[in-house]
Write a protein that holds these residues in place. Structure first.
Motif, PDB file in Angstrom:
ATOM      1  N   UNK A 234       0.544  -1.261  -0.064  1.00 33.06           N
ATOM      2  CA  UNK A 234      -0.053   0.007  -0.113  1.00 33.06           C
ATOM      3  C   UNK A 234       0.791   1.350   0.041  1.00 33.06           C
ATOM      4  N   UNK A 235       0.175   2.341  -0.228  1.00 31.44           N
ATOM      5  CA  UNK A 235       0.767   3.646  -0.405  1.00 31.44           C
ATOM      6  C   UNK A 235       0.024   4.768   0.348  1.00 31.44           C
ATOM      7  N   UNK A 236       0.684   5.480   1.052  1.00 35.87           N
ATOM      8  CA  UNK A 236      -0.066   6.458   2.023  1.00 35.87           C
ATOM      9  C   UNK A 236      -0.051   7.916   1.216  1.00 35.87           C
ATOM     10  N   UNK A 237      -0.701   8.561   0.931  1.00 35.02           N
ATOM     11  CA  UNK A 237      -0.883   9.802   0.426  1.00 35.02           C
ATOM     12  C   UNK A 237      -1.975  10.948   0.748  1.00 35.02           C
ATOM     13  N   UNK A 238      -1.726  12.118   1.155  1.00 35.62           N
ATOM     14  CA  UNK A 238      -2.731  13.232   1.370  1.00 35.62           C
ATOM     15  C   UNK A 238      -3.877  12.603   0.448  1.00 35.62           C
ATOM     16  N   UNK A 239      -5.043  12.888   1.115  1.00 39.16           N
ATOM     17  CA  UNK A 239      -6.366  12.629   0.397  1.00 39.16           C
ATOM     18  C   UNK A 239      -6.674  13.501  -1.034  1.00 39.16           C
ATOM     19  N   UNK A 240      -6.352  14.936  -1.063  1.00 40.10           N
ATOM     20  CA  UNK A 240      -6.493  15.658  -2.164  1.00 40.10           C
ATOM     21  C   UNK A 240      -5.628  15.008  -3.411  1.00 40.10           C
ATOM     22  N   UNK A 241      -4.731  14.317  -2.954  1.00 35.57           N
ATOM     23  CA  UNK A 241      -3.747  13.730  -4.272  1.00 35.57           C
ATOM     24  C   UNK A 241      -4.618  12.744  -4.766  1.00 35.57           C
ATOM     25  N   UNK A 242      -5.034  11.578  -3.896  1.00 39.04           N
ATOM     26  CA  UNK A 242      -5.690  10.558  -3.998  1.00 39.04           C
ATOM     27  C   UNK A 242      -7.088  10.963  -4.828  1.00 39.04           C
ATOM     28  N   UNK A 243      -8.071  11.836  -4.457  1.00 35.62           N
ATOM     29  CA  UNK A 243      -8.709  12.480  -5.223  1.00 35.62           C
ATOM     30  C   UNK A 243      -8.579  12.850  -6.715  1.00 35.62           C
ATOM     31  N   UNK A 244      -7.653  13.666  -6.637  1.00 33.59           N
ATOM     32  CA  UNK A 244      -7.109  14.148  -7.851  1.00 33.59           C
ATOM     33  C   UNK A 244      -6.567  12.941  -8.969  1.00 33.59           C
ATOM     34  N   UNK A 245      -6.118  11.891  -8.454  1.00 39.23           N
ATOM     35  CA  UNK A 245      -5.797  10.682  -9.279  1.00 39.23           C
ATOM     36  C   UNK A 245      -7.120   9.882  -9.594  1.00 39.23           C
ATOM     37  N   UNK A 246      -7.914   9.787  -8.803  1.00 36.96           N
ATOM     38  CA  UNK A 246      -9.383   9.010  -9.026  1.00 36.96           C
ATOM     39  C   UNK A 246     -10.058   9.872 -10.282  1.00 36.96           C
ATOM     40  N   UNK A 247      -9.829  11.158 -10.256  1.00 38.33           N
ATOM     41  CA  UNK A 247     -10.356  12.003 -11.094  1.00 38.33           C
ATOM     42  C   UNK A 247      -9.935  11.891 -12.586  1.00 38.33           C
ATOM     43  N   UNK A 248      -8.538  11.750 -12.457  1.00 41.34           N
ATOM     44  CA  UNK A 248      -7.679  11.789 -13.689  1.00 41.34           C
ATOM     45  C   UNK A 248      -6.995  10.656 -14.335  1.00 41.34           C
ATOM     46  N   UNK A 249      -6.847   9.464 -13.520  1.00 46.98           N
ATOM     47  CA  UNK A 249      -6.167   8.428 -14.145  1.00 46.98           C
ATOM     48  C   UNK A 249      -6.923   7.797 -15.150  1.00 46.98           C
ATOM     49  N   UNK A 250      -6.459   7.442 -16.366  1.00 48.17           N
ATOM     50  CA  UNK A 250      -6.777   6.936 -17.462  1.00 48.17           C
ATOM     51  C   UNK A 250      -6.647   5.354 -17.727  1.00 48.17           C
ATOM     52  N   UNK A 251      -7.028   4.732 -18.330  1.00 53.58           N
ATOM     53  CA  UNK A 251      -6.685   3.282 -18.812  1.00 53.58           C
ATOM     54  C   UNK A 251      -7.015   2.299 -17.416  1.00 53.58           C
ATOM     55  N   UNK A 252      -6.054   1.329 -17.393  1.00 52.12           N
ATOM     56  CA  UNK A 252      -6.142   0.606 -16.271  1.00 52.12           C
ATOM     57  C   UNK A 252      -6.214   1.413 -14.886  1.00 52.12           C
ATOM     58  N   UNK A 253      -6.782   1.032 -14.086  1.00 51.63           N
ATOM     59  CA  UNK A 253      -6.994   1.805 -12.929  1.00 51.63           C
ATOM     60  C   UNK A 253      -6.794   1.107 -11.704  1.00 51.63           C
ATOM     61  N   UNK A 254      -6.625  -0.180 -11.761  1.00 51.67           N
ATOM     62  CA  UNK A 254      -6.330  -1.114 -10.670  1.00 51.67           C
ATOM     63  C   UNK A 254      -5.492  -0.746  -9.645  1.00 51.67           C
ATOM     64  N   UNK A 255      -4.079  -0.186 -10.125  1.00 51.01           N
ATOM     65  CA  UNK A 255      -3.265   0.331  -9.023  1.00 51.01           C
ATOM     66  C   UNK A 255      -3.615   1.331  -8.003  1.00 51.01           C
TER      67      UNK A 255
END
Ligand SMILES: [Zn+2]
Length: 299
Positions: A187-208
């Motif tokens: 697992x990786x820990x990071x500030x929530x706004x970064x996770x939210x940004x990645x949820x909104x912007x990650x394309x393709x395979x999102x399993x990671x």
């Protein structure tokens, strides 16, 4: 005079005899003992116990500088880890060196030479399987020791803590994605706004995305936790969460929003104070797995 010298000698001798019979008293503060060790134990690599209550035999030191990384804050002497972790850092940094704007990685704390609880910072980082990686893209990888004490990472979080700021870039996501895609990573820990940004912007395979967890702090660095290595039978595996187990889980559901709403509300001043929990700095040797005595006293 001679008599006094002889008496002191005999006294010292008896103390050392007592110490060798009782190498580490069970009630000794564990962070003081582990914090005093400057080198790894000459033992096969083995992680004992939990990420936040354990120790590490046979640690390896991450070289202070490599082609694609530099260890920061060398005075802390926390660039030691399980060989799996040192391999991971080298592997990830080489990958990151291909991400636009990133020459490699600045590596923060991993573990002490024999792991264990620390006298400052972290609860975890005790098994040599946790590493803090700066969210600052390295401009150069030939910083002096002094530079590495003085320069600081930069926050990627806005002042109101609800979003990322201008220090965050799409390349940051590539770095986190590269880390999360490594099979050794739990697992990786990071500030929530970064996770939210990645949820909104990650394309393709999102399993990671599933491996990326929102957490308090972690806006200057992200924290990578590796799985228990195969040979470390006494390493306490972390249980996957329910969300982790569901198929195609990404952790991008609505509950994520709590971190930028409910979590930011000031605490109720009338709420009863939670009882003080014992933490890593309170542990005595008897709290750690029994193997940790051996790790501490080994050559
Ligand atoms: Zn950390």
């Amino acid at each position: 005079m001679k008599f006094i010298k002889a008496a002191i000698f005999l006294f010292a001798l008896s103390i050392s005899a007592i110490l060798s019979l009782h190498p580490v008293a069970a009630q000794t503060k564990a962070n003081v003992m582990f914090g005093a060790k400057n080198s790894a134990s000459h033992q096969p690599a083995n992680a004992y116990g939990r990420y936040a209550k354990g120790c590490l035999a046979g640690a390896v030191q991450l070289p202070e500088s490599g082609p694609t990384w530099q260890a920061m804050r060398l005075s802390r002497n926390r660039n030691w880890g399980h060989p799996e972790m040192i391999g991971f850092v080298k592997r990830l940094s080489a990958k990151v060196a291909t991400v636009p704007g990133w020459k490699g990685l600045y590596i923060g704390d991993i573990s002490q030479p024999r792991g264990g609880p620390m006298t400052s910072s972290h609860q975890s980082h005790q098994l040599g399987l946790d590493a803090d990686i700066w969210l600052l893209p390295p401009k150069k990888l030939n910083l002096s020791r002094k530079d590495r004490e003085n320069i600081s990472s930069k926050t990627v979080r806005s002042k109101n803590q609800k979003s990322v700021n201008n220090n965050w870039t799409p390349s940051h996501m590539e770095v986190i994605k590269a880390a999360a895609s490594d099979p050794a990573v739990d697992r990786i820990f990071i500030t929530a706004p970064a996770k939210i940004w990645m949820c909104e912007n990650a394309k393709g395979n999102r399993k990671w995305l599933q491996k990326v967890r929102p957490y308090w702090g972690h806006h200057y660095h992200f924290h990578v936790r590796l799985k228990c290595p195969k040979g470390s039978k006494a390493c306490d595996k972390q249980k996957p969460t329910v969300r982790q187990l569901s198929k195609n889980a990404t952790g991008c559901d609505k509950s994520l929003n709590w971190w930028v709403t409910g979590a930011l509300k000031p605490p109720d001043p009338n709420a009863p104070k939670p009882p003080k929990k014992r933490g890593a700095r309170d542990y005595v040797m008897a709290d750690l797995p029994s193997q940790c005595h051996g790790v501490l006293t080994a050559q």
